[in-house]
Design an enzyme around this catalytic site. Structure first.
Site, PDB file in Angstrom:
ATOM      1  N   SER A 167       3.322   7.693  -9.500  1.00  0.00           N
ATOM      2  CA  SER A 167       2.207   8.112  -8.663  1.00  0.00           C
ATOM      3  C   SER A 167       2.657   8.309  -7.222  1.00  0.00           C
ATOM      4  CB  SER A 167       1.084   7.080  -8.802  1.00  0.00           C
ATOM      5  OG  SER A 167      -0.167   7.677  -8.679  1.00  0.00           O
ATOM      6  N   GLU A 263      -5.663   0.016   7.432  1.00  0.00           N
ATOM      7  CA  GLU A 263      -5.862   0.980   8.518  1.00  0.00           C
ATOM      8  C   GLU A 263      -4.921   2.169   8.369  1.00  0.00           C
ATOM      9  OE1 GLU A 263      -8.196   1.022  10.822  1.00  0.00           O
ATOM     10  OE2 GLU A 263      -9.064  -0.797   9.988  1.00  0.00           O
ATOM     11  N   HIS A 322      -2.903   7.112 -16.937  1.00  0.00           N
ATOM     12  CA  HIS A 322      -2.116   7.232 -15.704  1.00  0.00           C
ATOM     13  C   HIS A 322      -1.047   6.147 -15.606  1.00  0.00           C
ATOM     14  CE1 HIS A 322      -1.118   8.333 -11.664  1.00  0.00           C
ATOM     15  NE2 HIS A 322      -1.580   7.207 -11.136  1.00  0.00           N
TER      16      HIS A 322
END
Length: 343
Positions: A167, A263, A322
């Site tokens: 991924s 963040e 996946h």
């Protein structure tokens, strides 16, 4: 399940997929509350520099290019612990712990086991920047993550490797191979193509839910995880995905915080879901190994795969989603071993 968010690896003794599970210092952690400038670690690397990646080594012969495993978004090197051990054992022999780093190195002198069977190649598992035990940085692009891996290879004296990434880790591996083909003997991309993938909004919602979790100090780990699970449930409805995200909840000095840098990930979500533009192809052997039940390596991606990776072989493992290496573990290990060069 959504791309780039794998559940825990099989074989984890806690079911969390985090390995090893040290108490990380506060400077390497995220926060349940949005970070303020005063909370930034004083030794944080500059945004344009590589960060020193936390890693584990499963040892074998040092005379062959090692296999380097790169995890996906919100993961850690623990996601590939069981895979790494299986790939090491694919060469024969047992493993034993070594050193303080939590790695595993082969027993033996590097020449063989006394029966003429060579030790297997080394396998490395890494924590990406802003994940696991690796440092935090405000920058979270594939170019930056590729640079991190390049610097680690240099630090370890590795001049060529075989890269396997799942991924987000697959996109990092592809970026590195396209930037520095001289460093990559061959490449394996697990259930991801060199194209734009999942919608950003999906992951923005997960990050917002994680940021909003509030846990009182002093709770036991099990109570803290249950409370966080309850607070995530309205947004993250798949139990398996919630449990995976909760592998990032760690206790530091009596407080529970997120060890991933929410963040930075939030700010760079569009970069993470996209893929950089490249014009010169990677000339080495490449395997795109997908799950038959996943949409992330499909026929519509084949032209771009062929353009950038002209020696690519595309395989799908029947019945896998996946998280190919969890859904069909044995088939995954077999496919990887078959793609590796012979001993």
């Amino acid at each position: 399940p959504p791309a780039l968010a794998p559940p825990p690896c099989p074989g984890s003794p806690t079911g969390s997929g985090v390995w090893p599970r040290p108490r990380a210092p506060p400077c390497q952690q995220g926060s349940l509350a949005p970070a303020t400038p005063s909370q930034a670690p004083p030794h944080a690397p500059s945004p344009r520099s590589a960060v020193p990646l936390a890693h584990a080594v499963l040892g074998g012969r040092g005379d062959r290019p090692p296999l380097v495993l790169l995890h996906g978004l919100f993961g850690s090197r623990g996601n590939f612990q069981t895979v790494a051990k299986a790939l090491v054992r694919g060469g024969s022999g047992k493993v034993r712990p070594w050193g303080a780093g939590g790695g595993v190195r082969e027993v033996g002198d590097g020449r063989g086991w006394g029966d003429g069977v060579p030790l297997p190649r080394q396998v490395l598992t890494l924590d990406a920047r802003n994940h696991g035990g690796s440092p935090h940085s405000p920058l979270m692009t594939y170019e930056a993550m590729s640079l991190d891996v390049q610097h680690l290879l240099t630090r370890l004296g590795i001049d060529k490797c075989i890269l396997l990434g799942h991924s987000m880790g697959g996109k990092t591996a592809m970026t590195l191979a396209l930037q520095r083909p001289d460093l990559v003997e061959r490449l394996i991309s697990v259930d991801i193509s060199p194209v734009s993938t999942a919608p950003v909004s999906e992951f923005s919602a997960y990050i917002s839910a994680m940021k909003s979790v509030k846990i009182p100090d002093g709770l036991s780990r099990s109570a803290a995880r249950q409370l966080a699970d309850d607070q995530l449930r309205p947004v993250v409805q798949l139990p398996q995905l919630r449990q995976f995200l909760l592998t990032n909840l760690v206790e530091v000095e009596g407080r529970y915080i997120w060890r991933v840098n929410l963040e930075a990930i939030s700010h760079h979500l569009a970069d993470i879901m996209n893929f950089p533009v490249f014009h010169k192809p990677y000339p080495g052997p490449t395997l795109f190994l997908g799950g038959s039940n996943s949409p992330y390596i499909s026929s519509k991606h084949y032209p771009e795969i062929q353009r950038l990776f002209p020696k690519a072989d595309v395989q799908h493992i029947e019945g896998a989603g996946h998280i190919v290496h969890q859904d069909k573990f044995e088939e995954f290990i077999t496919a990887v071993l078959n793609f590796l060069p012979p001993p």
